[in-house]
Scaffold this active site. Structure first.
Site, PDB file in Angstrom:
ATOM      1  N   PHE A  25      -1.206  -4.265  -1.622  1.00 40.74           N
ATOM      2  CA  PHE A  25      -0.029  -4.304  -0.598  1.00 40.74           C
ATOM      3  C   PHE A  25      -0.492  -5.303   0.358  1.00 40.74           C
ATOM      4  O   PHE A  25      -1.723  -5.445   0.790  1.00 40.74           O
ATOM      5  CB  PHE A  25      -0.367  -2.899  -0.115  1.00 40.74           C
ATOM      6  CG  PHE A  25       0.786  -2.608   1.127  1.00 40.74           C
ATOM      7  CD1 PHE A  25       2.346  -2.313   0.693  1.00 40.74           C
ATOM      8  CD2 PHE A  25       0.569  -2.880   2.472  1.00 40.74           C
ATOM      9  CE1 PHE A  25       3.302  -2.170   1.501  1.00 40.74           C
ATOM     10  CE2 PHE A  25       1.547  -2.652   3.501  1.00 40.74           C
ATOM     11  CZ  PHE A  25       2.859  -2.531   3.086  1.00 40.74           C
ATOM     12  N   ASP A  42      -8.646   1.188  -1.349  1.00 44.66           N
ATOM     13  CA  ASP A  42      -7.472   1.792  -0.364  1.00 44.66           C
ATOM     14  C   ASP A  42      -6.612   2.851  -1.052  1.00 44.66           C
ATOM     15  O   ASP A  42      -6.131   2.638  -2.235  1.00 44.66           O
ATOM     16  CB  ASP A  42      -6.389   0.219  -0.314  1.00 44.66           C
ATOM     17  CG  ASP A  42      -5.290   0.778   0.752  1.00 44.66           C
ATOM     18  OD1 ASP A  42      -4.754   1.848   0.586  1.00 44.66           O
ATOM     19  OD2 ASP A  42      -4.783  -0.138   1.449  1.00 44.66           O
ATOM     20  N   TYR A  58       0.688   8.984   6.331  1.00 47.06           N
ATOM     21  CA  TYR A  58       2.037   9.637   6.505  1.00 47.06           C
ATOM     22  C   TYR A  58       2.918   9.502   5.118  1.00 47.06           C
ATOM     23  O   TYR A  58       4.044   9.642   5.191  1.00 47.06           O
ATOM     24  CB  TYR A  58       2.784   8.256   7.336  1.00 47.06           C
ATOM     25  CG  TYR A  58       2.411   6.944   7.191  1.00 47.06           C
ATOM     26  CD1 TYR A  58       2.929   6.398   6.051  1.00 47.06           C
ATOM     27  CD2 TYR A  58       1.795   6.197   8.114  1.00 47.06           C
ATOM     28  CE1 TYR A  58       2.385   4.794   5.759  1.00 47.06           C
ATOM     29  CE2 TYR A  58       1.263   4.978   7.910  1.00 47.06           C
ATOM     30  CZ  TYR A  58       1.728   4.335   6.640  1.00 47.06           C
ATOM     31  OH  TYR A  58       1.418   2.967   6.660  1.00 47.06           O
ATOM     32  N   LYS A  59       2.166   9.425   4.146  1.00 52.16           N
ATOM     33  CA  LYS A  59       2.905   9.259   2.876  1.00 52.16           C
ATOM     34  C   LYS A  59       2.513  10.845   2.201  1.00 52.16           C
ATOM     35  O   LYS A  59       3.186  11.853   2.781  1.00 52.16           O
ATOM     36  CB  LYS A  59       2.174   8.142   1.823  1.00 52.16           C
ATOM     37  CG  LYS A  59       2.557   6.563   2.233  1.00 52.16           C
ATOM     38  CD  LYS A  59       1.914   5.930   1.173  1.00 52.16           C
ATOM     39  CE  LYS A  59       1.775   4.467   1.721  1.00 52.16           C
ATOM     40  NZ  LYS A  59       2.814   3.614   2.291  1.00 52.16           N
ATOM     41  N   ARG A  69      12.123   2.148  -6.665  1.00 55.33           N
ATOM     42  CA  ARG A  69      10.917   2.925  -6.472  1.00 55.33           C
ATOM     43  C   ARG A  69      11.320   4.153  -6.120  1.00 55.33           C
ATOM     44  O   ARG A  69      12.025   4.562  -4.931  1.00 55.33           O
ATOM     45  CB  ARG A  69      10.041   2.263  -5.505  1.00 55.33           C
ATOM     46  CG  ARG A  69       8.630   2.513  -5.763  1.00 55.33           C
ATOM     47  CD  ARG A  69       7.746   1.834  -4.491  1.00 55.33           C
ATOM     48  NE  ARG A  69       7.931   2.622  -3.149  1.00 55.33           N
ATOM     49  CZ  ARG A  69       7.196   2.477  -2.143  1.00 55.33           C
ATOM     50  NH1 ARG A  69       6.045   1.495  -2.215  1.00 55.33           N
ATOM     51  NH2 ARG A  69       7.375   3.061  -1.177  1.00 55.33           N
TER      52      ARG A  69
HETATM   53  C1  LIG Z   1      -1.662   0.429  -0.149  1.00 54.53           C
HETATM   54  C2  LIG Z   1      -1.463   0.178   1.475  1.00 54.53           C
HETATM   55  N1  LIG Z   1      -2.152  -0.240   2.343  1.00 54.53           N
HETATM   56  C3  LIG Z   1      -1.714  -0.323   3.792  1.00 54.53           C
HETATM   57  C4  LIG Z   1      -0.584   0.209   4.016  1.00 54.53           C
HETATM   58  C5  LIG Z   1       0.027  -0.012   5.525  1.00 54.53           C
HETATM   59  O1  LIG Z   1      -0.804  -0.093   6.358  1.00 54.53           O
HETATM   60  P1  LIG Z   1      -0.633   0.329   7.900  1.00 54.53           P
HETATM   61  O2  LIG Z   1      -0.775   1.720   7.917  1.00 54.53           O
HETATM   62  O3  LIG Z   1      -1.507  -0.250   8.657  1.00 54.53           O
HETATM   63  O4  LIG Z   1       0.800  -0.060   8.395  1.00 54.53           O
HETATM   64  C6  LIG Z   1       0.384   0.237   2.909  1.00 54.53           C
HETATM   65  C7  LIG Z   1       1.769   0.795   3.490  1.00 54.53           C
HETATM   66  O5  LIG Z   1       2.188   1.093   4.534  1.00 54.53           O
HETATM   67  C8  LIG Z   1      -0.040   0.762   1.677  1.00 54.53           C
HETATM   68  O6  LIG Z   1       0.809   1.054   0.826  1.00 54.53           O
HETATM   69  N1  LIG Z   2       4.527   2.336   6.839  1.00 54.97           N
HETATM   70  C1  LIG Z   2       5.711   2.080   6.673  1.00 54.97           C
HETATM   71  C2  LIG Z   2       6.574   1.848   7.658  1.00 54.97           C
HETATM   72  C3  LIG Z   2       7.974   1.437   7.672  1.00 54.97           C
HETATM   73  C4  LIG Z   2       8.414   1.244   6.196  1.00 54.97           C
HETATM   74  C5  LIG Z   2       7.515   1.483   4.964  1.00 54.97           C
HETATM   75  C6  LIG Z   2       6.219   1.797   5.422  1.00 54.97           C
HETATM   76  C7  LIG Z   2       5.381   1.986   4.373  1.00 54.97           C
HETATM   77  O1  LIG Z   2       4.435   2.720   4.430  1.00 54.97           O
HETATM   78  C8  LIG Z   2       5.677   1.145   3.003  1.00 54.97           C
HETATM   79  C9  LIG Z   2       4.523   1.469   2.104  1.00 54.97           C
HETATM   80  N2  LIG Z   2       3.108   1.235   2.131  1.00 54.97           N
HETATM   81  C10 LIG Z   2       4.935   0.994   0.735  1.00 54.97           C
HETATM   82  O2  LIG Z   2       4.276   1.060  -0.127  1.00 54.97           O
HETATM   83  O3  LIG Z   2       5.948   0.404   0.598  1.00 54.97           O
END
Ligand SMILES: Cc1ncc(COP(=O)(O)O)c(C=O)c1O
Ligand SMILES: Nc1ccccc1C(=O)C[C@H](N)C(=O)O
Length: 398
Positions: free
Chosen positions: A128, A197, A222-223, A371
């Site tokens: 990511f 991660d 948040y997932k 997805r």
């Molecule tokens: C693997 C991974 N790392 C990091 C993040 C995002 O990090 P953050 O919470 O800082 O936006 C995401 C998705 O948002 C993710 O899917």
């Molecule tokens: N934090 C977000 C805020 C807004 C929109 C998407 C995200 C996601 O978390 C994307 C996710 N990490 C992803 O794997 O696509």
């Protein structure tokens, strides 16, 4: 006559030991929500808890709540709630900041733990993006060089120059599950540290942080942990590294005596060395409440249902969708699959927009990936069948 897919879905839902958990979430029957791998659904009891936090803890108790309502110790207390979900003993996880910030802490701290005579940081080339961006900046600061490396080739690429590797447990795009035990062991055999991660695996499958000897890990909440939009992330620091963990963001919350307010820094002991500044209490307490849905739930059962759901969805897609219109980029093998199915599809943006219009909410990853995330605590087999059937209808009409 053989069983239809709708009948099979009904049979699987009836036998599903986790089916009752759906009622704990605020969901509507018109929508199939397959985007919990981006934003988990709201556990239904959270609004009432937050109303109390705001009206009573903040509104009435005000400053007293830092002690009396347990605000100050929330980061480590909630870390201990997440710990069993990712296979960690208590005292090793602290909640706070975003995943991006925790990636920075973890990469710099690992480089400081193991960087004296090692000049390279391996970074998952399929990561990511935020992890890669942050690792590049961290490496500029610590004097290391980032080497981008596909996780499949990482065990072969690690050398006595490698200080650490930063790897995504589940690929956000393809849903591929990486071999955390094997890769961690290979990194250790070469004297490197493993930083994982867990954003797309925590809450969806067993991680086994302690069992597999992971050094440091980060993840969002948040997932699959349903903490809410922008809910704070977490940092895992294995107990054996805590005494030497040297945070690049040594804010006053990580001080041994924060209210001493002395000019000199002295790190607290334990995982709370990973704290930085004042925690975002409202988000944090929403997360804490959301974790109640895990009471009595075994992550192994969640994993078993997740695999059954993604198997069944793939089976329905294969049966319903006109030949050649989609290709799964998610591995078929259970040992290589996270909790999502990613389908390559021509015209994916229009197809996903139409699916959402018809009440099947997935995600688009540009340019051509549809997805679908499966959160076993609230997604059922009938949802999977309806999603595949709706996808087939959309593709036939396109
Ligand atoms: C693997 C991974 N790392 C990091 C993040 C995002 O990090 P953050 O919470 O800082 O936006 C995401 C998705 O948002 C993710 O899917
Ligand atoms: N934090 C977000 C805020 C807004 C929109 C998407 C995200 C996601 O978390 C994307 C996710 N990490 C992803 O794997 O696509």
């Amino acid at each position: 006559m053989s069983e239809s897919y709708e009948e099979k879905a009904a049979r699987l839902d009836a036998a599903d030991g986790l089916a009752g958990h759906r009622a704990k979430f605020a969901l509507d029957e018109e929508t199939v929500y397959l985007d919990g791998n981006s934003l988990g659904a709201l556990p239904a009891h959270v609004p009432a808890r937050m109303a109390d936090v705001i009206a009573r803890e903040w509104g009435e108790l005000r400053i007293r709540s830092w002690d009396e309502s347990g605000w100050w110790t929330a980061p480590e207390r909630i870390g201990d709630r997440i710990a069993p979900i990712v296979g960690a003993a208590p005292g090793q996880i602290v909640v706070g900041d975003s995943t991006s910030v925790n990636v920075f802490k973890a990469v710099v701290a690992a480089a400081r733990l193991n960087g004296d005579d090692r000049d390279e940081i391996l970074v998952d080339a399929t990561t990511f993006p935020t992890d890669g961006y942050i690792a590049q900046s961290a490496a500029r600061m610590t004097g290391h060089t980032v080497v981008a490396c596909d996780p499949a080739g990482m065990a072969a690429a690690v050398s006595d120059r490698t200080a650490l590797a930063l790897v995504n447990h589940v690929d956000y795009r393809t849903g591929r599950l990486q071999d955390l035990p094997g890769l961690t062991a290979a990194l250790h055999a070469a004297g490197a540290l493993a930083v994982w991660d867990l954003c797309h695996s925590a809450g969806a499958l067993p991680v086994g942080l302690d069992e597999h000897g992971v050094d440091l890990a980060v993840g969002c909440t948040y997932k699959y942990l349903n903490g809410g939009p922008g809910s704070p992330a977490y940092l895992y620091v294995a107990e054996r590294h805590q005494a030497a963990f040297d945070s690049p963001l040594p804010g006053w919350n990580s001080h041994a005596d924060p209210f001493g307010m002395t000019p000199g820094y002295e790190a607290a002991s334990g995982a709370l060395r990973g704290r930085v500044g004042t925690p975002d209490i409202l988000s944090m307490l929403a997360l804490e409440a959301a974790l109640d849905v895990w009471d009595g739930v075994a992550v192994e059962d969640v994993r078993a249902k997740s695999l059954a759901l993604t198997d069944f969805f793939l089976e329905c897609v294969e049966a319903y969708v006109p030949e050649g219109r989609v290709t799964s980029v998610t591995p078929g093998a259970h040992g290589e699959r996270g909790s999502q199915v990613a389908l390559r599809c021509a015209d994916a943006p229009a197809v996903m927009a139409e699916l959402i219009k018809r009440g099947v909410v997935g995600d688009l990853r540009r340019p051509d990936i549809l997805r679908f995330g499966f959160t076993p605590l609230y997604v059922g087999f009938a949802d999977a069948e309806r999603a595949a059937r709706t996808l087939a209808e959309v593709l036939r009409q396109a």
